[in-house]
Design a protein around this motif. Sequence first.
Motif, PDB file in Angstrom:
ATOM      1  N   LEU A 117       1.159  -1.476   0.013  1.00 42.73           N
ATOM      2  CA  LEU A 117      -0.025   0.167   0.027  1.00 42.73           C
ATOM      3  C   LEU A 117       0.961   1.469   0.141  1.00 42.73           C
ATOM      4  CD1 LEU A 117      -2.931   1.054   0.268  1.00 42.73           C
ATOM      5  CD2 LEU A 117      -2.085   1.301   2.786  1.00 42.73           C
ATOM      6  N   CYS A 118       0.609   1.778  -0.824  1.00 39.41           N
ATOM      7  CA  CYS A 118       1.583   3.799  -0.492  1.00 39.41           C
ATOM      8  C   CYS A 118       0.050   4.383  -0.435  1.00 39.41           C
ATOM      9  CB  CYS A 118       1.942   3.847  -2.243  1.00 39.41           C
ATOM     10  SG  CYS A 118       3.155   2.845  -2.905  1.00 39.41           S
ATOM     11  N   TRP A 119       0.873   5.562  -0.383  1.00 37.44           N
ATOM     12  CA  TRP A 119      -0.088   6.632   0.010  1.00 37.44           C
ATOM     13  C   TRP A 119       0.665   8.192  -0.321  1.00 37.44           C
ATOM     14  CZ3 TRP A 119       2.275   3.259   3.784  1.00 37.44           C
ATOM     15  CH2 TRP A 119       2.868   3.566   5.049  1.00 37.44           C
ATOM     16  N   CYS A 120       0.564   9.133  -0.318  1.00 35.57           N
ATOM     17  CA  CYS A 120       0.662  10.361  -0.314  1.00 35.57           C
ATOM     18  C   CYS A 120       0.189  11.466   0.833  1.00 35.57           C
ATOM     19  CB  CYS A 120       0.414  10.778  -1.864  1.00 35.57           C
ATOM     20  SG  CYS A 120       1.109  12.448  -1.823  1.00 35.57           S
ATOM     21  N   VAL A 121       1.698  11.898   1.024  1.00 32.23           N
ATOM     22  CA  VAL A 121       1.559  12.853   2.364  1.00 32.23           C
ATOM     23  C   VAL A 121       2.346  13.848   2.306  1.00 32.23           C
ATOM     24  CG1 VAL A 121       2.327  13.405   5.011  1.00 32.23           C
ATOM     25  CG2 VAL A 121       1.603  11.238   4.130  1.00 32.23           C
ATOM     26  N   SER A 122       1.770  14.724   2.180  1.00 36.72           N
ATOM     27  CA  SER A 122       2.591  16.548   1.709  1.00 36.72           C
ATOM     28  C   SER A 122       3.454  16.551   0.352  1.00 36.72           C
ATOM     29  CB  SER A 122       2.625  16.997   3.179  1.00 36.72           C
ATOM     30  OG  SER A 122       2.029  17.317   3.451  1.00 36.72           O
ATOM     31  N   GLY A 123       3.036  15.757  -0.818  1.00 36.90           N
ATOM     32  CA  GLY A 123       4.588  15.340  -1.689  1.00 36.90           C
ATOM     33  C   GLY A 123       5.838  14.694  -2.236  1.00 36.90           C
ATOM     34  N   GLU A 124       5.400  13.794  -0.564  1.00 35.14           N
ATOM     35  CA  GLU A 124       6.112  12.444  -0.081  1.00 35.14           C
ATOM     36  C   GLU A 124       5.572  11.265  -0.686  1.00 35.14           C
ATOM     37  OE1 GLU A 124       8.964  12.702   2.884  1.00 35.14           O
ATOM     38  OE2 GLU A 124       8.990  14.633   2.433  1.00 35.14           O
ATOM     39  N   THR A 125       6.296  10.215  -1.500  1.00 30.15           N
ATOM     40  CA  THR A 125       5.358   8.933  -1.400  1.00 30.15           C
ATOM     41  C   THR A 125       5.412   7.978  -0.563  1.00 30.15           C
ATOM     42  OG1 THR A 125       5.208   9.340  -3.605  1.00 30.15           O
ATOM     43  CG2 THR A 125       4.434   7.177  -2.590  1.00 30.15           C
ATOM     44  N   HIS A 126       4.674   7.300   0.171  1.00 26.24           N
ATOM     45  CA  HIS A 126       5.259   6.235   1.455  1.00 26.24           C
ATOM     46  C   HIS A 126       5.330   4.594   0.864  1.00 26.24           C
ATOM     47  CE1 HIS A 126       6.777   9.321   3.900  1.00 26.24           C
ATOM     48  NE2 HIS A 126       5.759  10.108   3.985  1.00 26.24           N
ATOM     49  N   CYS A 127       5.484   3.974   0.568  1.00 30.71           N
ATOM     50  CA  CYS A 127       5.282   2.639   0.241  1.00 30.71           C
ATOM     51  C   CYS A 127       5.476   1.385   1.968  1.00 30.71           C
ATOM     52  CB  CYS A 127       5.470   2.057  -0.893  1.00 30.71           C
ATOM     53  SG  CYS A 127       4.653   3.018  -1.998  1.00 30.71           S
ATOM     54  N   GLN A 128       4.144   0.463   1.964  1.00 30.78           N
ATOM     55  CA  GLN A 128       4.851  -0.439   3.113  1.00 30.78           C
ATOM     56  C   GLN A 128       4.073  -1.773   3.279  1.00 30.78           C
ATOM     57  OE1 GLN A 128       4.065   0.926   6.976  1.00 30.78           O
ATOM     58  NE2 GLN A 128       4.861  -0.987   7.820  1.00 30.78           N
ATOM     59  N   ARG A 129       4.713  -2.804   2.948  1.00 29.32           N
ATOM     60  CA  ARG A 129       3.937  -4.586   2.653  1.00 29.32           C
ATOM     61  C   ARG A 129       2.855  -4.344   3.320  1.00 29.32           C
ATOM     62  NH1 ARG A 129       5.706  -8.353  -0.728  1.00 29.32           N
ATOM     63  NH2 ARG A 129       7.485  -6.764  -1.677  1.00 29.32           N
ATOM     64  N   GLN A 130       2.075  -5.165   3.359  1.00 32.31           N
ATOM     65  CA  GLN A 130       1.228  -5.378   4.634  1.00 32.31           C
ATOM     66  C   GLN A 130       1.806  -6.485   5.209  1.00 32.31           C
ATOM     67  OE1 GLN A 130      -2.163  -8.417   2.776  1.00 32.31           O
ATOM     68  NE2 GLN A 130      -2.704  -8.079   4.818  1.00 32.31           N
ATOM     69  N   GLU A 131       1.788  -6.947   6.419  1.00 32.78           N
ATOM     70  CA  GLU A 131       2.570  -7.007   7.537  1.00 32.78           C
ATOM     71  C   GLU A 131       1.990  -7.926   7.378  1.00 32.78           C
ATOM     72  OE1 GLU A 131       4.396  -4.638  10.972  1.00 32.78           O
ATOM     73  OE2 GLU A 131       5.050  -3.253   9.808  1.00 32.78           O
ATOM     74  N   CYS A 132       2.302  -9.514   8.217  1.00 27.13           N
ATOM     75  CA  CYS A 132       1.523 -11.174   8.357  1.00 27.13           C
ATOM     76  C   CYS A 132       2.327 -11.103   9.431  1.00 27.13           C
ATOM     77  CB  CYS A 132       1.740 -11.432   7.346  1.00 27.13           C
ATOM     78  SG  CYS A 132       1.416 -10.933   5.422  1.00 27.13           S
ATOM     79  N   PRO A 133       1.387 -11.783   9.954  1.00 33.69           N
ATOM     80  CA  PRO A 133       1.878 -13.029  11.417  1.00 33.69           C
ATOM     81  C   PRO A 133       2.876 -13.857  11.095  1.00 33.69           C
ATOM     82  CG  PRO A 133      -0.158 -12.822  11.847  1.00 33.69           C
ATOM     83  CD  PRO A 133       0.003 -11.709  10.138  1.00 33.69           C
ATOM     84  N   PRO A 134       3.665 -14.327  11.819  1.00 30.59           N
ATOM     85  CA  PRO A 134       4.335 -15.645  11.196  1.00 30.59           C
ATOM     86  C   PRO A 134       3.284 -17.068  10.778  1.00 30.59           C
ATOM     87  CG  PRO A 134       4.789 -14.700  13.386  1.00 30.59           C
ATOM     88  CD  PRO A 134       4.081 -14.295  12.417  1.00 30.59           C
ATOM     89  N   ALA A 135       3.103 -17.552  10.329  1.00 37.40           N
ATOM     90  CA  ALA A 135       2.495 -19.099  10.323  1.00 37.40           C
ATOM     91  C   ALA A 135       3.449 -20.320  10.655  1.00 37.40           C
ATOM     92  CB  ALA A 135       2.391 -19.461   8.950  1.00 37.40           C
ATOM     93  N   ALA A 136       2.530 -20.325  11.811  1.00 43.84           N
ATOM     94  CA  ALA A 136       3.377 -21.715  12.873  1.00 43.84           C
ATOM     95  C   ALA A 136       2.623 -22.936  12.696  1.00 43.84           C
ATOM     96  CB  ALA A 136       3.459 -20.998  14.310  1.00 43.84           C
ATOM     97  N   CYS A 137       2.683 -23.307  11.054  1.00 45.12           N
ATOM     98  CA  CYS A 137       2.243 -24.522  10.896  1.00 45.12           C
ATOM     99  C   CYS A 137       3.378 -25.067   9.791  1.00 45.12           C
ATOM    100  CB  CYS A 137       1.348 -24.945  10.498  1.00 45.12           C
ATOM    101  SG  CYS A 137       0.478 -23.621   8.824  1.00 45.12           S
ATOM    102  N   ALA A 138       3.579 -26.534   9.568  1.00 43.41           N
ATOM    103  CA  ALA A 138       4.386 -27.074   8.267  1.00 43.41           C
ATOM    104  C   ALA A 138       3.539 -26.339   7.356  1.00 43.41           C
ATOM    105  CB  ALA A 138       3.999 -28.574   8.223  1.00 43.41           C
ATOM    106  N   SER A 139       2.201 -26.430   6.436  1.00 47.06           N
ATOM    107  CA  SER A 139       1.973 -26.066   5.596  1.00 47.06           C
ATOM    108  C   SER A 139       1.104 -25.218   5.491  1.00 47.06           C
ATOM    109  CB  SER A 139       1.464 -27.691   4.935  1.00 47.06           C
ATOM    110  OG  SER A 139       1.954 -28.229   4.647  1.00 47.06           O
ATOM    111  N   PRO A 140       1.646 -23.744   5.454  1.00 47.59           N
ATOM    112  CA  PRO A 140      -0.021 -22.881   5.112  1.00 47.59           C
ATOM    113  C   PRO A 140      -0.061 -22.151   4.346  1.00 47.59           C
ATOM    114  CG  PRO A 140       2.605 -21.698   6.071  1.00 47.59           C
ATOM    115  CD  PRO A 140       2.626 -23.659   5.311  1.00 47.59           C
ATOM    116  N   THR A 141      -1.160 -21.720   4.439  1.00 42.92           N
ATOM    117  CA  THR A 141      -1.741 -21.171   2.608  1.00 42.92           C
ATOM    118  C   THR A 141      -1.934 -20.624   2.505  1.00 42.92           C
ATOM    119  OG1 THR A 141      -3.647 -22.588   1.613  1.00 42.92           O
ATOM    120  CG2 THR A 141      -4.174 -21.841   3.626  1.00 42.92           C
TER     121      THR A 141
END
Length: 93
Positions: free
Chosen positions: A36-60
Amino acid sequence: MQADGPRACRFGRRWYLNNESWHPYVPPFGEMKCILCWCVSGETHCQRQECPPAACASPTRRDNPCCAKCHPPDAPQDGREKVHDARAEAWSH
């Protein structure tokens, strides 16, 4: 000399208004839905969605393509309930 209002942001070939947010389009990959990117007073900021770690052998990534999640081992393969996890959808700014 001061500008009349907040400045817009340029990302690639597009301009975005102040406080506008978007998913960036990056050739040749296309729209990056997990960023997700957003504009703040002429500056672009972007960040990847943060995900909790999957605590299993076969996450989906069936319910959320950005974040891997574990499903109960006793759930039927095609009749699983969708589990809503607000943390997986939260964006950190």
